[in-house]
Design a protein around this motif. Sequence first.
Motif, PDB file in Angstrom:
ATOM      1  N   LEU A  56       0.819  -1.120  -0.054  1.00 23.58           N
ATOM      2  CA  LEU A  56      -0.147   0.140   0.187  1.00 23.58           C
ATOM      3  C   LEU A  56       0.915   1.200  -0.028  1.00 23.58           C
ATOM      4  CD1 LEU A  56      -2.748  -1.430   2.492  1.00 23.58           C
ATOM      5  CD2 LEU A  56      -3.016  -0.682   0.351  1.00 23.58           C
ATOM      6  N   GLY A  57       1.782   1.183   0.819  1.00 23.47           N
ATOM      7  CA  GLY A  57       2.909   2.325   0.864  1.00 23.47           C
ATOM      8  C   GLY A  57       3.455   2.600  -0.373  1.00 23.47           C
ATOM      9  N   ILE A 157       4.542   7.229   4.207  1.00 24.20           N
ATOM     10  CA  ILE A 157       3.169   6.959   3.946  1.00 24.20           C
ATOM     11  C   ILE A 157       2.517   5.801   4.606  1.00 24.20           C
ATOM     12  CG2 ILE A 157       1.826   6.044   2.003  1.00 24.20           C
ATOM     13  CD1 ILE A 157       3.718   7.525   0.217  1.00 24.20           C
ATOM     14  N   ILE A 158       3.431   4.816   5.055  1.00 17.91           N
ATOM     15  CA  ILE A 158       2.640   3.766   5.701  1.00 17.91           C
ATOM     16  C   ILE A 158       2.232   4.186   7.109  1.00 17.91           C
ATOM     17  CG2 ILE A 158       3.392   1.530   7.003  1.00 17.91           C
ATOM     18  CD1 ILE A 158       5.387   1.052   4.796  1.00 17.91           C
ATOM     19  N   GLU A 159       3.164   4.921   7.662  1.00 18.56           N
ATOM     20  CA  GLU A 159       2.944   5.423   9.237  1.00 18.56           C
ATOM     21  C   GLU A 159       1.890   6.310   9.083  1.00 18.56           C
ATOM     22  OE1 GLU A 159       6.808   6.867  10.112  1.00 18.56           O
ATOM     23  OE2 GLU A 159       7.634   4.751  10.325  1.00 18.56           O
ATOM     24  N   PHE A 163      -0.917   1.797   7.567  1.00 17.58           N
ATOM     25  CA  PHE A 163      -0.827   0.734   6.903  1.00 17.58           C
ATOM     26  C   PHE A 163      -0.373  -0.478   7.651  1.00 17.58           C
ATOM     27  CE2 PHE A 163      -1.017   3.289   2.672  1.00 17.58           C
ATOM     28  CZ  PHE A 163      -2.565   3.398   2.819  1.00 17.58           C
ATOM     29  N   ASP A 164       0.678  -0.318   8.630  1.00 15.23           N
ATOM     30  CA  ASP A 164       1.091  -1.596   9.337  1.00 15.23           C
ATOM     31  C   ASP A 164      -0.005  -2.325   9.919  1.00 15.23           C
ATOM     32  OD1 ASP A 164       1.050   0.987  11.016  1.00 15.23           O
ATOM     33  OD2 ASP A 164       1.914  -0.063  12.501  1.00 15.23           O
ATOM     34  N   LYS A 165      -1.095  -1.659  10.346  1.00 15.22           N
ATOM     35  CA  LYS A 165      -2.287  -2.695  10.914  1.00 15.22           C
ATOM     36  C   LYS A 165      -2.583  -3.739   9.882  1.00 15.22           C
ATOM     37  CE  LYS A 165      -4.095   1.514  13.183  1.00 15.22           C
ATOM     38  NZ  LYS A 165      -5.287   2.583  13.246  1.00 15.22           N
ATOM     39  N   TYR A 166      -2.542  -3.393   8.724  1.00 14.51           N
ATOM     40  CA  TYR A 166      -2.959  -4.590   7.817  1.00 14.51           C
ATOM     41  C   TYR A 166      -1.750  -5.657   7.972  1.00 14.51           C
ATOM     42  CZ  TYR A 166      -6.096  -1.242   5.753  1.00 14.51           C
ATOM     43  OH  TYR A 166      -7.307  -0.466   5.891  1.00 14.51           O
ATOM     44  N   ASP A 167      -0.760  -5.461   8.168  1.00 14.60           N
ATOM     45  CA  ASP A 167       0.337  -6.481   8.500  1.00 14.60           C
ATOM     46  C   ASP A 167       0.035  -7.380   9.636  1.00 14.60           C
ATOM     47  OD1 ASP A 167       1.821  -5.457   6.403  1.00 14.60           O
ATOM     48  OD2 ASP A 167       3.261  -4.422   7.828  1.00 14.60           O
TER      49      ASP A 167
END
Length: 192
Positions: A56-57, A157-159, A163-167
Amino acid sequence: MKRSGLIMLRVVIIKMNLEDCKSENLTPEQEAWLDEHMDTIMEVCEEYGILPSVLLGQMVYETNEAGWATSDVYKNSHNLFGIKWTEGCGYGEYSGFRVYDSDEDSIRDYARLLSKSGLYPGYMEGAKNWDYKQATQGLYDGPYCPDADYAKNVNSIIERYGFDKYDEVLNFYNFCNFIHINICLEISRYII
């Protein structure tokens, strides 16, 4: 419980967890895009052992951070990741980039390229460790990254969007699969 019941239970758990992942920083258009693509993203990430956060990032970074999937290249090619066209790649070409029939084709090709090409061992090590920062550094260390700030920009962007929640959801899903398999193996010892 029948096998189909266990599968449905896992699907419900994942869907509930995906709803919790949505960031308050998303516009309604971005939420709609995620809703439309998330099943494919999670399926492909699980199949190829890659991280949804990095996928996503990179997608946001490569297709116009201001408007997700609005870059000229994307509009003319469904190329979500800026993957360059190469002779014999099996895809059409637009302005030096691969052309896909759909966003799903782009997502699948991205996952195959990262996981099967052997060009990104640092990325795959980061994915194996569930460490998106190690994975993005592995992308930078790969053969096609001219931007010295690439990992930093993708991490930002991830932060920003969480998006790390999807991991975490995918890691939990894999754990559920592991538990399910081990429970079935344990039960089968008593049945057989």
